[in-house]
Scaffold this active site. Structure first.
Site, PDB file in Angstrom:
ATOM      1  CB  CYS A  17       3.565  -6.854  16.677  1.00  0.00           C
ATOM      2  SG  CYS A  17       2.482  -5.495  17.057  1.00  0.00           S
ATOM      3  CG  HIS A  28       4.137  -1.451   2.365  1.00  0.00           C
ATOM      4  ND1 HIS A  28       2.902  -1.979   2.089  1.00  0.00           N
ATOM      5  CD2 HIS A  28       4.439  -1.818   3.637  1.00  0.00           C
ATOM      6  CE1 HIS A  28       2.473  -2.649   3.149  1.00  0.00           C
ATOM      7  NE2 HIS A  28       3.379  -2.559   4.100  1.00  0.00           N
ATOM      8  CE  LYS A  71      -7.055  -6.174   1.447  1.00  0.00           C
ATOM      9  NZ  LYS A  71      -6.555  -7.543   1.234  1.00  0.00           N
ATOM     10  CG  HIS A 116      -0.372  -0.102   2.538  1.00  0.00           C
ATOM     11  ND1 HIS A 116       0.514   0.841   3.006  1.00  0.00           N
ATOM     12  CD2 HIS A 116      -0.505  -1.006   3.531  1.00  0.00           C
ATOM     13  CE1 HIS A 116       0.888   0.540   4.232  1.00  0.00           C
ATOM     14  NE2 HIS A 116       0.290  -0.604   4.576  1.00  0.00           N
ATOM     15  CG  HIS A 142      -1.528  -5.362  14.511  1.00  0.00           C
ATOM     16  ND1 HIS A 142      -0.298  -5.185  15.108  1.00  0.00           N
ATOM     17  CD2 HIS A 142      -1.309  -5.335  13.185  1.00  0.00           C
ATOM     18  CE1 HIS A 142       0.628  -5.079  14.165  1.00  0.00           C
ATOM     19  NE2 HIS A 142       0.040  -5.156  13.003  1.00  0.00           N
ATOM     20  CB  CYS A 189       0.537  -8.801  19.182  1.00  0.00           C
ATOM     21  SG  CYS A 189      -0.244  -8.079  17.720  1.00  0.00           S
ATOM     22  CB  CYS A 197      -1.833  -5.188  19.788  1.00  0.00           C
ATOM     23  SG  CYS A 197      -0.721  -4.384  18.622  1.00  0.00           S
ATOM     24  CE  LYS A 241      -3.469   0.962  11.788  1.00  0.00           C
ATOM     25  NZ  LYS A 241      -2.627   0.343  12.699  1.00  0.00           N
TER      26      LYS A 241
HETATM   27  N1  MSP Z   1       8.510  -7.179   8.076  1.00  0.00           N
HETATM   28  C1  MSP Z   1       8.661  -6.123   9.003  1.00  0.00           C
HETATM   29  C2  MSP Z   1       9.968  -5.388   8.800  1.00  0.00           C
HETATM   30  C3  MSP Z   1      11.194  -6.247   8.893  1.00  0.00           C
HETATM   31  S1  MSP Z   1      12.642  -5.339   8.548  1.00  0.00           S
HETATM   32  C4  MSP Z   1      13.887  -6.342   9.050  1.00  0.00           C
HETATM   33  C5  MSP Z   1       7.514  -5.123   8.819  1.00  0.00           C
HETATM   34  N2  MSP Z   1       6.867  -5.149   7.643  1.00  0.00           N
HETATM   35  S2  MSP Z   1       5.633  -4.196   7.233  1.00  0.00           S
HETATM   36  O1  MSP Z   1       5.128  -4.722   5.991  1.00  0.00           O
HETATM   37  O2  MSP Z   1       4.722  -4.066   8.304  1.00  0.00           O
HETATM   38  O3  MSP Z   1       6.275  -2.811   6.890  1.00  0.00           O
HETATM   39  C6  MSP Z   1       6.448  -1.813   7.866  1.00  0.00           C
HETATM   40  C7  MSP Z   1       6.995  -0.581   7.190  1.00  0.00           C
HETATM   41  O4  MSP Z   1       6.145  -0.177   6.088  1.00  0.00           O
HETATM   42  C8  MSP Z   1       7.051   0.659   8.059  1.00  0.00           C
HETATM   43  O5  MSP Z   1       8.181   0.704   8.907  1.00  0.00           O
HETATM   44  C9  MSP Z   1       7.061   1.744   7.018  1.00  0.00           C
HETATM   45  O6  MSP Z   1       8.323   1.780   6.396  1.00  0.00           O
HETATM   46  C10 MSP Z   1       6.036   1.228   6.025  1.00  0.00           C
HETATM   47  N3  MSP Z   1       4.660   1.601   6.392  1.00  0.00           N
HETATM   48  C11 MSP Z   1       3.626   0.726   6.622  1.00  0.00           C
HETATM   49  N4  MSP Z   1       2.496   1.444   6.904  1.00  0.00           N
HETATM   50  C12 MSP Z   1       2.764   2.755   6.885  1.00  0.00           C
HETATM   51  C13 MSP Z   1       1.960   3.930   6.926  1.00  0.00           C
HETATM   52  N5  MSP Z   1       0.666   3.917   7.175  1.00  0.00           N
HETATM   53  N6  MSP Z   1       2.589   5.115   6.659  1.00  0.00           N
HETATM   54  C14 MSP Z   1       3.904   5.190   6.300  1.00  0.00           C
HETATM   55  N7  MSP Z   1       4.652   4.091   6.233  1.00  0.00           N
HETATM   56  C15 MSP Z   1       4.220   2.882   6.806  1.00  0.00           C
HETATM   57  O7  MSP Z   1       7.278  -4.345   9.713  1.00  0.00           O
END
Ligand code: MSP
Length: 489
Positions: free
Chosen positions: A131, A23, A320, A20, A148, A128, A145, A317
């Protein structure tokens, strides 16, 4: 060690769903910074990828009625595809299910065990799955949490522990001193105050999770997904689990091939990361478990962690279940690839959260891109059809570049757009449309200045909008106006 390499990472994203815009933000930011550093002559390695093991992924696969393997292959492919659409030029895409990664992680964990950093004990605590972390009761709000909105499950199991507590003081000191720099300052303070509590040893094995890397010295267990995941920053460079890395082993040489073409063996010289991007959700683990693993393995620590804010959508927030998720491919469809990159990069101020909506994005696209930049170029090129003024050479102030070095993409763009606004105003104030008939010499002077400014702007926007930069140069060279950013309703 010469200071001409730049290793930048994004988190590896969970493949329980497709990417999304959260990312996409981190990944586009990494791409922008990688391009900027490359333009400045650095050898750049830019790593991104996917985190594919653990209970959360396994559950998502089951829900989709697929085998884990098929499910993660499909989702990982969706990340690769979306990054392509956003014109992301990563050096490698690491997947934690790759056999080379799996083998390296096993070796590394075995080494930690052999060196006495891992011991067996019992764990009970609240877990959780969202997380993939045990939670302290202080972390929960109304028993849930906060991240989540689910109640963590009580888990009790035999477990292997990593001696994280042992690293508390040295980590705290390194962060305090800025040897491991954390930006922005508020985030650094937050971590330092977290170090005020006692760091606990962490469980690194799971008895109940099958979808993971077997623990090499006790195969009843799999390795905790976060331990598995952290090693991506090493295996993504081709680390096999036991090589030593760092200035003591190898010198980075200017003559070595560019990161993006480096051969297998050369890539290790990029370690440690110069910059690791993420948002606040995963800072704590990156400032504790990750550097502790490195210290235990006698590997160098990352130099800098930058923590950006979170997107919310229409004040809520993104989720989905609320149905308000914005998918990056939708942004590209509507605004074009550079439009999407621009809008993402201008949405979050340094370290701050930011709220977006389709309405606000469309407004910003029209005002900054269709009107601001697009209009400036088409006006100047049209005005210049007969006069044929040449661009005046002028020095860039370097302000935008400096801001981007400080990882302030929005602020850098604001600075560039001030120049665009100045130029548009100048076109109007100088009444060029009339002047061109009455005082061609004067008009020519002003046009030279404006053309020079547009060249500068095209260079400044290049890391953000690589295609647009090329198009602007083409337009200026051919003298043929072309609509860069069509207005959108
Ligand atoms: N898999 C773990 C990370 C392991 S790194 C060794 C993880 N994955 S995640 O898919 O949840 O990605 C988290 C990251 O995605 C956040 O730290 C950020 O970089 C990005 N984002 C996810 N949601 C976000 C928002 N709503 N806004 C901005 N960025 C965020 O955690």
């Amino acid at each position: 060690m010469k200071n001409n390499k730049f290793y930048i990472t994004t988190p590896i994203y969970y493949v329980n769903d497709r990417p999304h815009i959260g990312h996409a933000y981190t990944t586009v930011l990494a791409d922008v910074l990688a391009r900027q550093q490359e333009k400045q002559g650095k050898d750049v390695f830019f790593l991104t990828g996917t985190d594919e093991h653990g209970a959360k992924i396994s559950q998502a696969a089951k829900k989709a009625g697929k085998s884990e393997k098929n499910f993660v292959d499909e989702k990982a492919a969706s990340f690769v595809e979306v990054w392509k659409k956003l014109n992301i030029e990563n050096s490698n895409f690491i997947r934690t299910t790759e056999s080379a990664h799996v083998e390296a992680v096993k070796k590394a964990v075995q080494r930690l065990f052999d060196k006495g950093f891992i011991y067996k004990g019992d764990y009970d605590g609240l877990y959780c799955t969202g997380c993939e972390q045990y939670k302290n009761s202080e972390d929960l709000i109304d028993g849930k949490c906060p991240e989540h909105q689910i109640e963590p499950q009580m888990m009790k199991e035999e477990s292997y522990f990593f001696k994280l507590s042992q690293f508390q003081n040295v980590l705290k000191e390194k962060i305090e001193k800025g040897e491991l720099e954390i930006l922005p300052q508020e985030r650094k303070n937050e971590i330092l105050s977290f170090f005020g509590q006692e760091l606990k040893d962490i469980s690194i094995s799971r008895a109940a999770v099958n979808w993971g890397i077997p623990l090499p010295f006790d195969e009843k267990f799999t390795i905790y997904v976060w331990i598995d995941a952290f090693f991506n920053y090493l295996t993504g460079l081709g680390w096999n689990g036991d090589q030593l890395i760092g200035s003591s082993v190898r010198q980075f040489k200017t003559e070595e091939p560019k990161g993006r073409e480096a051969s297998e063996n050369d890539k290790l010289v990029f370690f440690p990361p110069d910059l690791q991007l993420m948002s606040k959700d995963i800072l704590r683990v990156h400032a504790t478990i990750w550097p502790a693993l490195l210290l235990a393995l006698e590997l160098p620590l990352p130099k800098k962690i930058y923590v950006h804010g979170y997107f919310t959508i229409d004040g809520q927030k993104m989720s989905k279940s609320l149905g308000n998720v914005i998918w990056p491919e939708e942004l590209v469809e509507k605004f074009g690839v550079d439009g999407a990159r621009y809008l993402l990069m201008s949405s979050l101020a340094f370290g701050q959260d930011g709220d977006i909506s389709w309405e606000k994005l469309t407004e910003k696209y029209n005002s900054d891109l269709a009107n601001g930049l697009g209009n400036l170029i088409s006006r100047v090129v049209k005005l210049n059809e007969n006069i044929k003024a040449q661009a005046e050479e002028n020095e860039s102030s370097g302000k935008a570049n400096g801001l981007l070095v400080e990882i302030k993409p929005k602020e850098a763009l604001d600075e560039i757009w001030k120049r665009i606004a100045y130029a548009n105003k100048k076109v109007e104030e100088a009444k060029l449309w009339e002047f061109i008939k009455t005082d061609a010499e004067e008009a020519k002077k002003v046009l030279s200045e404006l053309l020079g400014l547009i060249f500068e702007v095209s260079k400044e926007v290049a890391p953000f909008m690589p295609q647009t930069c090329g198009k602007i140069v083409e337009i200026l060279e051919s003298g043929k106006a072309e609509i860069l950013f069509p207005r959108i309703k």
